[in-house]
Design an enzyme around this catalytic site. Structure first.
Site, PDB file in Angstrom:
ATOM      1  N   HIS A 142       0.610   9.645  -3.663  1.00 22.17           N
ATOM      2  CA  HIS A 142       1.244   9.729  -2.346  1.00 22.17           C
ATOM      3  C   HIS A 142       2.304   8.662  -2.153  1.00 22.17           C
ATOM      4  O   HIS A 142       2.419   7.716  -2.921  1.00 22.17           O
ATOM      5  CB  HIS A 142       0.178   9.639  -1.248  1.00 22.17           C
ATOM      6  CG  HIS A 142      -0.589   8.352  -1.230  1.00 22.17           C
ATOM      7  ND1 HIS A 142      -0.104   7.212  -0.625  1.00 22.17           N
ATOM      8  CD2 HIS A 142      -1.793   8.024  -1.739  1.00 22.17           C
ATOM      9  CE1 HIS A 142      -1.005   6.237  -0.754  1.00 22.17           C
ATOM     10  NE2 HIS A 142      -2.036   6.705  -1.432  1.00 22.17           N
ATOM     11  N   CYS A 158      -6.115   5.683  -5.144  1.00 20.66           N
ATOM     12  CA  CYS A 158      -4.957   6.563  -5.276  1.00 20.66           C
ATOM     13  C   CYS A 158      -3.806   5.866  -5.996  1.00 20.66           C
ATOM     14  O   CYS A 158      -3.758   4.651  -6.080  1.00 20.66           O
ATOM     15  CB  CYS A 158      -4.477   6.997  -3.892  1.00 20.66           C
ATOM     16  SG  CYS A 158      -5.721   7.917  -2.952  1.00 20.66           S
TER      17      CYS A 158
END
Length: 186
Positions: A142, A158
């Site tokens: 992201h 992440c």
């Protein structure tokens, strides 16, 4: 950031105005670059090399675009093979119960979620990583509203890119693309 970058960035902002996913100031060595990769690696895959904070989007002909990323902090990075099971623009975000348990002071206030937008930790775009039989892993590739975290291991698992690079990657990667989060070596 040196004086020249500050002046150039300020001039660009004055000339073109701001945009929510506009380029965030990064050193030249943190910008995406096309590189040669060894033969035998399939095109249209994402490979994250956590020890060097690099993400590769592979292309035909032994080439790839290399992006600099931030990755999961020790104990939270999960290596493995995944696929892109969802793609979202300005995604909403809800911390996992594990995140809230680890750090309630930071995350409990968001247990009902946070709408997408420039203040959201998932940034401008997100690729949602899935596994066959498991579905959504809650791992994401992201954008970020914190460019200083690129080149560090501070996230909850992440991989993150600055927003404009997350938009670029998002636009290149089709659904169901293979994603390999390589193991940490160090």
């Amino acid at each position: 950031m040196d004086r020249r970058q500050l002046i150039a960035g300020s001039a660009a902002l004055a000339l073109f105005g701001s945009h929510e996913a506009a380029a965030q100031a990064l050193a030249p060595d943190m910008m995406p670059v096309q590189v040669r990769i060894r033969d035998g690696i399939a095109a249209n895959e994402i490979h994250v090399i956590p020890d060097s904070f690099m993400l590769y989007w592979t292309q035909p002909g032994g080439r790839a675009i290399r992006y600099m990323v931030g990755v999961g902090r020790p104990g939270l990075y999960e290596s493995g093979e995944f696929y892109v099971g969802a793609k979202k623009e300005w995604p909403s975000w809800t911390p996992t119960p594990e995140m809230i348990a680890r750090d309630p002071g930071s995350y409990k206030q968001y247990e009902d979620g946070m709408p997408g937008g420039p203040n959201n930790p998932l940034g401008a775009r997100a690729l949602y990583l899935f596994e066959p039989g498991r579905g959504d892993t809650f791992l994401r590739i992201h954008g970020t509203n914190a460019p200083r975290t690129i080149g560090t291991a501070v996230s909850n698992g992440c991989a993150r890119l600055v927003n404009d690079q997350a938009v670029d990657l998002y636009n290149r990667v089709p659904m169901r693309s293979r994603v390999v989060l390589h193991p940490k070596v160090t």
